[in-house]
Design a protein around this motif. Structure first.
Motif, short mmCIF file in Angstrom:
data_model
loop_
_atom_site.label_atom_id
_atom_site.label_comp_id
_atom_site.label_asym_id
_atom_site.label_seq_id
_atom_site.Cartn_x
_atom_site.Cartn_y
_atom_site.Cartn_z
N LEU A 24 -34.47 30.13 -26.21
CA LEU A 24 -34.99 29.36 -25.08
C LEU A 24 -34.83 27.86 -25.30
N ALA A 25 -34.93 27.42 -26.56
CA ALA A 25 -34.71 26.00 -26.85
C ALA A 25 -33.26 25.61 -26.58
N SER A 26 -32.34 26.46 -26.94
CA SER A 26 -30.93 26.15 -26.69
C SER A 26 -30.60 26.30 -25.21
N ALA A 27 -31.32 27.15 -24.50
CA ALA A 27 -31.07 27.35 -23.08
C ALA A 27 -31.49 26.14 -22.25
N ALA A 28 -32.36 25.33 -22.80
CA ALA A 28 -32.83 24.15 -22.07
C ALA A 28 -31.68 23.18 -21.77
N SER A 29 -30.68 23.16 -22.65
CA SER A 29 -29.58 22.23 -22.43
C SER A 29 -28.43 22.87 -21.64
N LEU A 30 -28.50 24.16 -21.37
CA LEU A 30 -27.43 24.84 -20.64
C LEU A 30 -27.70 24.81 -19.14
N THR A 31 -26.64 24.97 -18.37
CA THR A 31 -26.78 25.05 -16.92
C THR A 31 -25.95 26.20 -16.39
N GLY A 32 -26.23 26.62 -15.20
CA GLY A 32 -25.42 27.63 -14.53
C GLY A 32 -25.62 29.02 -15.09
N ASP A 33 -24.51 29.76 -15.14
CA ASP A 33 -24.55 31.16 -15.56
C ASP A 33 -25.00 31.32 -17.00
N LYS A 34 -24.56 30.40 -17.87
CA LYS A 34 -24.95 30.50 -19.28
C LYS A 34 -26.45 30.33 -19.45
N GLU A 36 -28.77 31.05 -17.21
CA GLU A 36 -29.41 32.27 -16.68
C GLU A 36 -29.29 33.42 -17.67
N GLU A 37 -28.12 33.55 -18.27
CA GLU A 37 -27.90 34.60 -19.27
C GLU A 37 -28.82 34.40 -20.48
N ALA A 38 -28.94 33.16 -20.94
CA ALA A 38 -29.79 32.86 -22.09
C ALA A 38 -31.26 33.13 -21.76
N ARG A 39 -31.69 32.75 -20.56
CA ARG A 39 -33.08 33.02 -20.16
C ARG A 39 -33.35 34.52 -20.08
N ASN A 40 -32.40 35.26 -19.53
CA ASN A 40 -32.57 36.72 -19.44
C ASN A 40 -32.65 37.35 -20.83
N GLY A 42 -33.63 35.86 -23.56
CA GLY A 42 -34.92 35.44 -24.12
C GLY A 42 -36.06 36.29 -23.59
N MET A 43 -36.03 36.58 -22.30
CA MET A 43 -37.08 37.43 -21.71
C MET A 43 -37.02 38.85 -22.28
N ARG A 44 -35.82 39.36 -22.51
CA ARG A 44 -35.70 40.70 -23.11
C ARG A 44 -36.26 40.71 -24.53
N LEU A 45 -35.98 39.64 -25.29
CA LEU A 45 -36.53 39.55 -26.65
C LEU A 45 -38.05 39.48 -26.64
#
Length: 100
Positions: A24-34, A36-40, A42-45
């Motif tokens: 989730l920390a690395s997902a903060a700097s991502l945008t778009g599909d990446k 969303e994929e990182a957030r998903n 993270g939620m699964r974990l």
């Protein structure tokens, strides 16, 4: 055995939570599909960690109930022995408390 299982589940949950935090920390700097994929992911974990924690809680409750039933059965079968053990423990605690 129960203690080692709980310790293993505890370690697994800690690892899952650390992975989710890092993701989730690395997902903060991502945008778009990446992002969303990182957030998903993270939620699964996090859901997996929650599931493991709930399983550990369920098994701990079941083990506690089993131990209470076992102790109850023992006291019913050996009432005088249980009374003597309780009295001895009470005397020892009383002696320890009176020393201070």
């Amino acid at each position: 055995m129960l203690e080692s299982n709980l310790q293993a589940v505890n370690n697994d949950v800690k690892v899952l939570l650390k992975d989710a935090q890092a993701l989730l920390a690395s997902a903060a700097s991502l945008t778009g599909d990446k992002a969303e994929e990182a957030r998903n992911r993270g939620m699964r974990l996090l859901e997996a960690a929650l599931s493991k924690a709930q399983d550990a809680q369920t098994s701990a409750i079941a083990a506690g109930k089993q131990m209470a039933t076992s102790a109850d059965d023992y006291v019913k079968e050996n009432p005088w022995r249980a009374i003597s053990v309780a009295a001895t423990a009470g005397v020892l605690v009383g002696m320890l408390c009176s020393r201070k």
